[in-house]
Enzyme design. Structure first.
Site, mmCIF file in Angstrom:
data_model
loop_
_atom_site.group_PDB
_atom_site.id
_atom_site.type_symbol
_atom_site.label_atom_id
_atom_site.label_comp_id
_atom_site.label_asym_id
_atom_site.label_seq_id
_atom_site.Cartn_x
_atom_site.Cartn_y
_atom_site.Cartn_z
ATOM 1 N N HIS A 85 0.853 -1.201 0.000
ATOM 2 C CA HIS A 85 0.000 0.000 0.000
ATOM 3 C C HIS A 85 0.892 1.256 0.000
ATOM 4 C CE1 HIS A 85 -4.114 1.612 1.113
ATOM 5 N NE2 HIS A 85 -3.350 2.687 1.074
ATOM 6 N N HIS B 268 2.726 4.185 0.927
ATOM 7 C CA HIS B 268 2.857 4.869 2.213
ATOM 8 C C HIS B 268 4.313 5.196 2.481
ATOM 9 C CE1 HIS B 268 4.254 0.913 3.470
ATOM 10 N NE2 HIS B 268 4.675 1.435 4.607
ATOM 11 N N GLN C 132 7.057 6.845 5.904
ATOM 12 C CA GLN C 132 7.218 6.921 7.345
ATOM 13 C C GLN C 132 7.832 8.269 7.711
ATOM 14 O OE1 GLN C 132 8.547 3.285 9.349
ATOM 15 N NE2 GLN C 132 8.985 2.434 7.332
#
Lengths: 370, 370
Positions: free
Chosen positions: B195, B197, B199
């Site tokens: 997915h 994404h 951090q």
């Protein structure tokens, strides 16, 4: 024509020229003399690379674009590190060997012509230099299968003598400032030739990690009057919990702040600057502990562990009393199906995150039944 | 209860508490209000890790042994980053979202209790500290398929606003000294959740690469009175050959001494210290160039390239006038079937060897037809 030299521990070195002018060195324990000629056609040597300064970090990066065409996966029947058999002409002309060291066919670093000095580091306007240095390949055995851990103690002693010899000789070259013998093992770290072998990189500058270690050790000496590594070793011996193996001359431990799931440092109890300074007693005691450590490492999960094993030494021309010889083995394998990847934090920031406590991995290594 | 805040570019932020006390932040462009409750059972928060000093390099290593039990491969039907659908309760309680940021469930770094300071660095006798900091997860879209490069320009603008907001807020925390938003993409760099994404790591100390960049920039300022990065940028603009893309506010280039087969730096033409300092005009011009760069990167070999994309910023509390914001994308992919591995020289010595000239990879990136 072979050029012969007697080394320690009964090892004889025979140097021979390869077809393209490179040198191959045979290290033998049975008084062998070597004369097999390289039957391959002459081949032009690749050019020398470039040193470019990364100005944001003030570190040299080697541009070795000439290596791109190098052979990565030779046909299975022809391992270039096996001895020559019949018409299969390899990098080693003789039909057998104990340990050999030859100049890398596609070296990242090469001997420069004439006098050489790195350009002055002056930020973004720094001139490019030539990628001076030496890259050598060291084969541990003529047996294609197996691994460092399967060598006999006697063979490890010959191998150590070869490493010592290379450090001695390379240290004489005026353009060489640091020498790092290392072994990469496993496809996980990009190894395409499974024949047991290592490499020797001799740099014409101080690699960034060495530069940093030197600066830290110098500051510690200035502040405490002591050698940093000696105090690190003393702490590991005192703490005991991270010690993996020990004999009369060496100790192996997982360092207090290990960065990799499995990381082992092997150091002589009486510190020396580099391989060339090892005493005969220290050298004779190395095979036992090195084989034990490698067998413990493979024993943890019962699989061939991917690893990088590197000799850290004092630089050739400075900091001789500040940095100490140790053999560092790091593995990114943290479980049979799992690797540790160096991603955003480690790779871009240089900030290491460890999921396994050093005390725990040391315990796992100690628990292996040999 | 949702706590709402208006940001720039018409973006609204809704903060909500998750079942275990963590915070989730929705960033929306259509004035949405968010109130979906996290229906999962309460879960105990993991403990805080340890900071240990690697004395040979004087660098902190985070020991996050409490993370070992974390979930790596959730069942395929349950991606924890997808919105909640029916009974499949994920990290995002609402049934849809644009961009969300939530506290990492197994953070390497956590908010410390009370006042916090890193222990003094005094060599091998340095005390361990607690691993203070913050780790957040940022989801770029609720669409499980696709990638950064498939986002609409408008979505990238919302994402940028979320990054800016996080940098603003995290900079207020007294224990935070450096903030690095990054994205790891591809199994080759260890990503197990596909997915789209990233951090956000907020460190309570200066990561070693930042420390080095700061020292180098400070020395350059002392010697020349100029900001190093500005001169690096000026050289790239003058040389032109390594420029990959450019618009009125940003330029993307392969740096002169790139360390990876594909490495691109994207920087604002008018330098700023960090994301929070971007002007609205700069922010509005980012989606176009970031999407172009990512599409060019995937276009080189016509495959999804593994990469690490990191925002380098000035630290929160020092060197604000010495370091500059830039977005660094590095890929270890050097050909469709080949990766560059960081082995002995790079990993153990910190000495990078590059097989591909930066001018060549810049040309390949420019030649991609979009």
């Amino acid at each position: 024509m072979s050029e012969q030299k007697k080394l320690s521990a009964g090892v004889i070195r025979n140097n021979l020229a390869m077809a393209d002018g490179r040198t191959i060195r045979y290290y033998d324990s049975q008084g062998q003399s070597r004369s097999a000629q390289d039957q391959r056609p002459k081949e032009e040597q690749p050019g020398i690379g470039e040193l470019r300064l990364d100005p944001l970090l003030n570190e040299w990066v080697v541009m070795a674009a000439h290596r791109q065409g190098r052979i990565f996966l030779p046909p299975k029947e022809l391992c270039p590190l096996c001895p020559t058999k019949g018409e299969l002409l390899t990098e080693v002309p003789d039909t057998n060997y104990e340990v050999v060291v030859f100049d890398n066919r596609s070296p990242s670093l090469r001997k420069p012509e004439g006098d050489w000095a790195a350009p002055d580091m002056v930020g973004p306007e720094t001139d490019a230099g030539t990628a001076a240095g030496k890259c050598e390949v060291i084969c541990f055995t003529d047996n294609h299968g197996g691994s460092f851990k399967d060598l006999t103690p006697q063979r490890v002693r010959v191998l150590l003598e070869a490493w010592i010899d290379r450090v001695r000789e390379l240290s004489q070259e005026p353009y060489i400032h640091h020498i790092a013998p290392f072994e990469n093992r496993g496809e996980e770290v990009g190894v395409t030739l499974s024949h047991p072998h290592g490499q020797i990189y001799a740099y014409s500058y101080l690699p960034s990690r060495v530069q940093k270690m030197l600066a830290v050790a110098r500051k510690y000496m200035d502040e405490t009057g002591k050698v940093l590594f000696d105090d690190v070793l003393a702490r590991e011996l005192k703490d005991q919990v991270r010690i993996v193996a020990k004999n009369a001359h060496w100790v192996a431990f997982v360092p207090y702040a290990a960065r990799y799931p499995f990381e082992i440092h092997v150091a002589p109890l009486n510190p020396v600057a580099d391989l060339a300074e090892l005493t005969p007693e220290q050298a004779d005691a190395f095979p036992e502990i090195s084989l034990e450590v490698m067998r413990r490492l493979d024993g943890v999960f019962g699989i061939d562990m991917a690893y990088i094993a590197t000799w850290h030494q004092a630089p050739v021309r400075e900091g001789r009393d500040l940095l100490r010889l140790h053999w560092q083995i790091t593995s990114v394998r943290r479980a049979p199906g799992k690797l540790k990847y160096l991603a955003g934090s480690e790779s871009a920031m240089g900030a290491f995150i460890m999921d396994l406590k050093p005390e725990q991995s040391a315990g796992q290594l100690r628990d292996v039944e040999l």
